[in-house]
Design an enzyme around this catalytic site. Structure first.
Site, PDB file in Angstrom:
ATOM      1  N   LYS A  44     -13.489   6.913   1.144  1.00 44.89           N
ATOM      2  CA  LYS A  44     -13.800   7.915   0.098  1.00 44.89           C
ATOM      3  C   LYS A  44     -15.252   7.776  -0.378  1.00 44.89           C
ATOM      4  CE  LYS A  44     -10.677   6.161  -2.684  1.00 44.89           C
ATOM      5  NZ  LYS A  44     -10.249   4.970  -1.935  1.00 44.89           N
ATOM      6  N   ARG A 119      -5.077   8.908 -10.032  1.00 48.65           N
ATOM      7  CA  ARG A 119      -4.387   7.891  -9.238  1.00 48.65           C
ATOM      8  C   ARG A 119      -2.930   7.742  -9.636  1.00 48.65           C
ATOM      9  NH1 ARG A 119      -9.195   4.575  -7.894  1.00 48.65           N
ATOM     10  NH2 ARG A 119      -8.503   2.861  -6.590  1.00 48.65           N
ATOM     11  N   ARG A 158     -17.308  -5.140   3.768  1.00 47.06           N
ATOM     12  CA  ARG A 158     -18.058  -4.173   2.945  1.00 47.06           C
ATOM     13  C   ARG A 158     -19.080  -4.864   2.039  1.00 47.06           C
ATOM     14  NH1 ARG A 158     -15.107   0.057  -0.808  1.00 47.06           N
ATOM     15  NH2 ARG A 158     -13.958  -1.761  -1.529  1.00 47.06           N
ATOM     16  N   ARG A 191     -17.872  -6.917  -3.591  1.00 48.53           N
ATOM     17  CA  ARG A 191     -17.054  -6.721  -4.785  1.00 48.53           C
ATOM     18  C   ARG A 191     -16.074  -7.869  -4.977  1.00 48.53           C
ATOM     19  NH1 ARG A 191     -15.000  -0.567  -4.513  1.00 48.53           N
ATOM     20  NH2 ARG A 191     -13.073  -1.567  -5.197  1.00 48.53           N
ATOM     21  N   ARG A 202      -3.816  -4.076  -4.495  1.00 44.54           N
ATOM     22  CA  ARG A 202      -4.380  -2.711  -4.595  1.00 44.54           C
ATOM     23  C   ARG A 202      -3.574  -1.745  -3.710  1.00 44.54           C
ATOM     24  NH1 ARG A 202     -10.340  -4.123  -3.014  1.00 44.54           N
ATOM     25  NH2 ARG A 202     -10.794  -1.905  -3.196  1.00 44.54           N
TER      26      ARG A 202
HETATM   27  P1  AP5 Z   1     -15.447   2.858   1.408  1.00 39.43           P
HETATM   28  O1  AP5 Z   1     -15.918   4.243   1.668  1.00 39.43           O
HETATM   29  O2  AP5 Z   1     -16.299   2.000   0.536  1.00 39.43           O
HETATM   30  O3  AP5 Z   1     -13.925   2.875   0.902  1.00 39.43           O
HETATM   31  P2  AP5 Z   1     -13.258   3.554  -0.365  1.00 39.43           P
HETATM   32  O4  AP5 Z   1     -12.194   4.479   0.124  1.00 39.43           O
HETATM   33  O5  AP5 Z   1     -14.299   4.134  -1.274  1.00 39.43           O
HETATM   34  O6  AP5 Z   1     -12.530   2.287  -0.970  1.00 39.43           O
HETATM   35  P3  AP5 Z   1     -12.568   1.564  -2.373  1.00 39.43           P
HETATM   36  O7  AP5 Z   1     -12.182   0.140  -2.111  1.00 39.43           O
HETATM   37  O8  AP5 Z   1     -13.848   1.784  -3.111  1.00 39.43           O
HETATM   38  O9  AP5 Z   1     -11.420   2.305  -3.077  1.00 39.43           O
HETATM   39  P4  AP5 Z   1     -10.551   1.804  -4.193  1.00 39.43           P
HETATM   40  O10 AP5 Z   1      -9.840   3.062  -4.465  1.00 39.43           O
HETATM   41  O11 AP5 Z   1      -9.718   0.631  -3.979  1.00 39.43           O
HETATM   42  O12 AP5 Z   1     -11.617   1.276  -5.285  1.00 39.43           O
HETATM   43  P5  AP5 Z   1     -12.179   1.918  -6.615  1.00 39.43           P
HETATM   44  O13 AP5 Z   1     -13.568   1.471  -6.749  1.00 39.43           O
HETATM   45  O14 AP5 Z   1     -11.877   3.377  -6.697  1.00 39.43           O
HETATM   46  O15 AP5 Z   1     -15.237   2.137   2.817  1.00 39.43           O
HETATM   47  C1  AP5 Z   1     -14.867   0.776   2.926  1.00 39.43           C
HETATM   48  C2  AP5 Z   1     -15.677   0.085   4.024  1.00 39.43           C
HETATM   49  O16 AP5 Z   1     -15.353   0.654   5.283  1.00 39.43           O
HETATM   50  C3  AP5 Z   1     -17.184   0.256   3.849  1.00 39.43           C
HETATM   51  O17 AP5 Z   1     -17.805  -0.958   4.184  1.00 39.43           O
HETATM   52  C4  AP5 Z   1     -17.565   1.366   4.835  1.00 39.43           C
HETATM   53  O18 AP5 Z   1     -18.875   1.185   5.351  1.00 39.43           O
HETATM   54  C5  AP5 Z   1     -16.506   1.217   5.920  1.00 39.43           C
HETATM   55  N1  AP5 Z   1     -16.072   2.519   6.457  1.00 39.43           N
HETATM   56  C6  AP5 Z   1     -15.875   3.679   5.767  1.00 39.43           C
HETATM   57  N2  AP5 Z   1     -15.438   4.657   6.602  1.00 39.43           N
HETATM   58  C7  AP5 Z   1     -15.361   4.096   7.844  1.00 39.43           C
HETATM   59  C8  AP5 Z   1     -14.956   4.589   9.132  1.00 39.43           C
HETATM   60  N3  AP5 Z   1     -14.544   5.854   9.302  1.00 39.43           N
HETATM   61  N4  AP5 Z   1     -14.965   3.722  10.162  1.00 39.43           N
HETATM   62  C9  AP5 Z   1     -15.364   2.429   9.996  1.00 39.43           C
HETATM   63  N5  AP5 Z   1     -15.768   1.903   8.818  1.00 39.43           N
HETATM   64  C10 AP5 Z   1     -15.761   2.734   7.737  1.00 39.43           C
HETATM   65  O19 AP5 Z   1     -11.257   1.209  -7.733  1.00 39.43           O
HETATM   66  C11 AP5 Z   1     -11.368  -0.169  -8.040  1.00 39.43           C
HETATM   67  C12 AP5 Z   1     -10.423  -0.522  -9.183  1.00 39.43           C
HETATM   68  O20 AP5 Z   1     -10.783   0.251 -10.368  1.00 39.43           O
HETATM   69  C13 AP5 Z   1      -8.945  -0.193  -8.962  1.00 39.43           C
HETATM   70  O21 AP5 Z   1      -8.286  -1.228  -8.262  1.00 39.43           O
HETATM   71  C14 AP5 Z   1      -8.440  -0.051 -10.414  1.00 39.43           C
HETATM   72  O22 AP5 Z   1      -8.246  -1.294 -11.021  1.00 39.43           O
HETATM   73  C15 AP5 Z   1      -9.616   0.633 -11.106  1.00 39.43           C
HETATM   74  N6  AP5 Z   1      -9.518   2.101 -11.087  1.00 39.43           N
HETATM   75  C16 AP5 Z   1     -10.376   2.972 -10.464  1.00 39.43           C
HETATM   76  N7  AP5 Z   1      -9.987   4.245 -10.655  1.00 39.43           N
HETATM   77  C17 AP5 Z   1      -8.857   4.187 -11.409  1.00 39.43           C
HETATM   78  C18 AP5 Z   1      -7.974   5.188 -11.904  1.00 39.43           C
HETATM   79  N8  AP5 Z   1      -8.174   6.493 -11.664  1.00 39.43           N
HETATM   80  N9  AP5 Z   1      -6.898   4.767 -12.629  1.00 39.43           N
HETATM   81  C19 AP5 Z   1      -6.687   3.466 -12.895  1.00 39.43           C
HETATM   82  N10 AP5 Z   1      -7.480   2.476 -12.432  1.00 39.43           N
HETATM   83  C20 AP5 Z   1      -8.557   2.828 -11.698  1.00 39.43           C
END
Ligand code: AP5
Length: 244
Positions: A44, A119, A158, A191, A202
């Protein structure tokens, strides 16, 4: 002129020209309101900056906003930290509040990309209420479908640039210089929640609380499912097809 106004004479001509060109390119673009849903590591945050640039949208990533609040030790960050460290979701009220505020930014004039929000079904319902007040509708929900087995390698390799949210991968998307952001030259970090143990929790939250959100939007007929396990540029092509 108010004393807080920007003095345009101080801004380099190249930056002014680039901003002017960007605004000219963006002027005819239609508004778009998008949601990106997928498990941790599904891509994402990688696809968002590309969509943002191509469609002139603002990128609202609740994870990035919460991490900024945690590192600034704001009252919001202090409340969110414990849940985030454990890989659990923070409370619906906290995230709904930050999204409501963030959507008012001028950069969201042409629409937004919600990355990591909503979410839970409760967050989706609150978002609907918020958007109804603004007379706005979600156009598409991009579902980053991927097998859990692929995600550990993605998450453990990552590296991110905290200020911009740009993400890299040691194997799949390496920076030009190891450990350094391509654009600013600043150091990259890993991270705290990117460990195998926290990933497990997660993923558990994703399956239990977030998958029902996809079902919520499927009933409205606006979900496009992507093959998020494909190489990065193939996923970008799929996104372009869906949004064209
Ligand atoms: P990347 O694009 O960084 O992945 P992502 O989908 O953005 O994953 P996140 O880990 O950021 O999502 P998340 O939802 O767990 O975390 P968030 O920050 O939202 O890709 C990952 C890696 O793969 C990268 O190194 C990239 O280069 C590589 N890659 C990408 N695409 C690829 C491909 N096609 N092929 C190969 N490699 C690839 O949330 C963190 C925390 O915040 C949550 O756990 C929660 O505690 C809190 N939080 C956030 N939002 C909420 C909410 N709405 N409600 C409640 N708590 C929340």
């Amino acid at each position: 002129m108010a004393s807080s106004s920007v003095n345009l004479e101080e801004i380099p001509s190249e930056s002014l020209m680039n901003e002017l060109l960007r605004r000219m390119k963006c002027a005819p673009k239609p508004e778009k309101h998008l949601i990106l849903i997928g498990p941790p590591g599904s891509g994402k945050g990688t696809q968002s900056p590309i969509i943002k640039d191509e469609h002139c949208l603002c990128h609202l990533a609740t994870g990035d906003m919460l991490r900024a609040a945690v590192s600034a030790k704001t009252p919001l960050g202090i409340k969110a930290k414990e849940s985030m460290d454990k890989g659990e979701l923070v409370s619906d009220d906290l995230v709904v509040g930050i999204i409501d505020e963030a959507m008012k930014k001028p950069s969201c004039k042409k629409g937004f990309i919600l990355d990591g929000f909503p979410r839970t079904v409760a967050q989706a319902q609150k978002l609907d209420e918020m958007l109804e007040r603004q007379g706005v509708k979600i156009d598409k929900v991009l579902d980053f479908a991927i097998d859990d087995a692929v995600l550990e390698e993605r998450i453990s390799g990552r590296w991110i640039h905290p200020a911009s949210g740009r993400s890299y991968h040691t194997k799949f998307a390496p920076p030009r210089v190891p450990g350094v952001d391509d654009v600013t030259g600043e150091p990259l970090i890993q991270r705290k929640d990117d460990t195998a143990a926290v990933l497990k929790s997660r993923l558990e939250s994703f399956h239990r609380q977030t998958l029902p959100v996809i079902n919520y939007y499927s009933k409205k007929g606006i979900v496009a499912t992507l093959h998020a396990e494909k190489p990065l540029s193939d996923v970008t092509d799929e996104v372009r097809k869906v949004l064209s």
